[in-house]
Scaffold this active site. Structure first.
Site, mmCIF file in Angstrom:
data_model
loop_
_atom_site.group_PDB
_atom_site.id
_atom_site.type_symbol
_atom_site.label_atom_id
_atom_site.label_comp_id
_atom_site.label_asym_id
_atom_site.label_seq_id
_atom_site.Cartn_x
_atom_site.Cartn_y
_atom_site.Cartn_z
ATOM 1 C CD GLU A 104 -3.209 -1.006 1.984
ATOM 2 O OE1 GLU A 104 -3.240 -0.126 2.855
ATOM 3 O OE2 GLU A 104 -4.135 -1.827 1.804
ATOM 4 C CD GLU A 136 -3.567 -6.149 2.819
ATOM 5 O OE1 GLU A 136 -4.443 -5.492 3.400
ATOM 6 O OE2 GLU A 136 -2.354 -5.904 2.918
ATOM 7 C CD GLN A 151 -4.094 -9.284 8.692
ATOM 8 O OE1 GLN A 151 -3.451 -9.806 9.579
ATOM 9 N NE2 GLN A 151 -3.906 -8.012 8.322
#
Ligand code: AHR
Length: 535
Positions: free
Chosen positions: A204, A323, A374
């Site tokens: 990111e 993600e 996660q």
């Protein structure tokens, strides 16, 4: 995308008999809806790479410390410091790839602090300024991957790191022996090289990784990649940092700046499905708002791939959804008790997971890897512990949703027509983190894959108030027999809590396979997988 089903396609199938009698008790009162599906078993899309079912573990809350790692002297049953139940459940699930140590944490992580006997304590600036004792580092991560059978994927530090730091980490992991770094690895207990293939160049970088522009990110990529070499027999697969959601401007800026020189092996993007309500207190409107983000994810896969193709017509760059997952409004009390971003997974979450996994099958030719965020105790975890100190650990509804998709791994995805598979008109907006405009409709979602004489079909009913009678025509194979499994609870907020760890688990489900048709009842809020043996 798929077209609506024509009457002609079903002319030889005949009217669907009502399957309401097959529905589990407790769902009467819902509307019943007949759904027609066509599986074109002879129209191939691409391989369902096992890597679509990969995971992500960050030093965040109780994901690593207290979740995966309890330490060798913990009273919690452990295997060399790794929580035993976590190891056992993940082995059963099968984890193709595991990405670590972040997330945002990656761009403030210095790998040398996590090796050898001296481990300095550091402040985790991204996730609440708590102290990291670095007891879980490179060797521990590799040890964990080996235990659960996962391929390691390191996210290297670009934000506060240097090309040298990344280059040295690769040498430390992969060079067989004789250099100072390889010998240091051996002295730390691992004479054999780790042979780490996957290396992310920052995380990111448009946000927590350094608030960079795409042009700056591309230049950083080129700089870091210049020194990220093959050591021993391991050629690193380098992943460039792509956009937040479906941001075409970012991808153009990144790729134009690279100008065809030193293109990455993989290109990542992140796309969370944010919810505006607490995990166990969603109402139907909140749930549909969240499900409405999934079509945007599918659109992002298609459009980002299309854009990449203009720079990389041979598709050598793998598109990676680094993600993803449902990110709800997490109550502060849960975070205080269990760690940051600790989020319960409900029947709604399982449906969300399955909507995502169906997308990956349908877009199998465009994706390389997808990592759910996660693994343990953070966001859409497959496992939850009752706080970092408790021995209790449950398999979440999302764990079971992943289990239901496991039979697709390695098979060839094939085309499916179903109304819910059609992408609706999607309003502008780049997606990713932040509020998302909802997209209608929410209908039956289906994907299928085939290998030899076996066809696997996954079906998701995302409605809380509609039971579906599914009549699925098989084209290109003749089904001989089949079996089905289902994950279902009529309550969208139902979950596997610590006192009812197996409230929602996979159950056998009735299915009829005859004359080229597969028929089953799909109760409101359910995920089913049918395995058909073709004649
Ligand atoms: O998964 C939680 C956070 O979400 C990660 O650290 C970051 O990469 C993303 O914004």
């Amino acid at each position: 995308m798929s077209q609506p089903l024509s009457r002609r396609q079903f002319a030889r199938v005949g009217a669907a008999a009502s399957l309401a009698a097959l529905l589990p008790r407790g769902v009467v009162g819902n509307t019943s809806s007949a759904k027609r599906v066509v599986v074109h078993a002879d129209q191939e899309i691409g391989t369902v790479r096992p890597e679509f079912h990969s995971h992500f573990a960050e030093h965040l809350g109780s994901c690593v410390y207290g979740g995966i790692w309890v330490g060798k002297s913990s009273p919690i049953p452990n295997v060399a410091g790794f929580r035993k139940t976590v190891v056992d459940y993940l082995k059963q699930l099968g984890v193709p790839v595991l990405r670590w140590p972040g997330g945002c944490y990656a761009d403030d992580y210095h790998w040398r602090e996590g090796i050898g006997p001296k481990r300095p304590k550091r402040v985790n600036i991204h996730w609440g300024n708590y102290i990291e004792d670095n007891s879980f580092g490179t060797h521990e991560f590799i040890g964990f991957c080996r235990l659960i059978g996962a391929e390691p994927y390191f996210a290297a530090n670009v934000g506060t790191g240097s090309p040298q730091e990344m280059r040295d980490w690769i040498e430390y992991c992969n060079f067989p022996g004789g250099s100072a770094l390889a010998d240091e690895r051996a002295a730390n207990g691992s004479p054999e090289p780790f042979r780490v293939k996957y290396w992310g160049v920052g995380n990111e970088l448009w946000g927590c990784g350094g608030n960079m522009t795409p042009e700056q990110t591309a230049l950083e990529y080129r700089h870091f990649a210049s020194f990220a070499r093959s050591f021993g027999d391991t050629r690193p697969f380098l992943v460039g940092c792509g956009p937040n959601g479906n941001d075409a401007r970012w991808t153009r800026g990144f790729m134009d700046t690279l100008a065809g020189r030193m293109m990455p092996d993989g290109y990542s993007f992140h796309f969370y499905e944010n919810g505006s309500q607490p995990p166990e207190h969603f109402d139907a409107a909140g749930m549909y708002q969240q499900f409405g983000i999934f079509p945007r994810v599918e659109q992002a896969v298609m459009q980002q791939r299309e854009l990449l193709d203009t720079y990389d017509p041979g598709r050598r760059i793998g598109l990676i959804l680094d993600e993803w997952g449902v990110w709800d409004r997490i109550p502060q009390a849960d975070e205080r008790r269990n760690g940051r971003l600790w989020q319960q997974s409900t029947m709604r979450s399982a449906v969300g997971a399955a909507l995502g996994l169906n997308i990956f099958n349908r877009q199998a030719d465009k994706l390389y890897m997808c990592n759910i965020a996660q693994m343990v105790n953070v966001l859409q975890s497959v496992l939850l512990t009752d706080g970092p100190e408790s021995p209790k650990c449950v398999r979440t509804t999302s764990y079971h949703a992943f289990m239901l998709f496991k039979p697709h791994r390695g098979k060839t995805a094939v085309h499916v027509e179903a109304d819910g598979n059609r992408l609706p008109a999607i309003p502008a907006g780049r997606g990713g983190r932040g509020p998302q405009p909802a997209v209608e409709p929410h209908d039956l979602s289906v994907s299928a894959s085939r290998q030899g004489g076996e066809v696997v079909i996954s079906l998701v009913n995302p409605r809380h108030d509609v039971d579906m009678d599914v009549d699925c025509a098989l084209h290109g194979v003749s089904g001989r027999s089949g079996r089905a499994e289902i994950l279902h609870d009529p309550d969208l907020n139902a979950c596997n809590g610590f006192d009812s760890p197996d409230r929602i688990t996979i159950k056998p489900h009735q299915v009829t396979v005859e004359a080229g048709r597969v028929r089953l009842a799909l109760p409101a809020l359910s995920v089913a997988t049918v395995t058909v043996q073709a004649g």
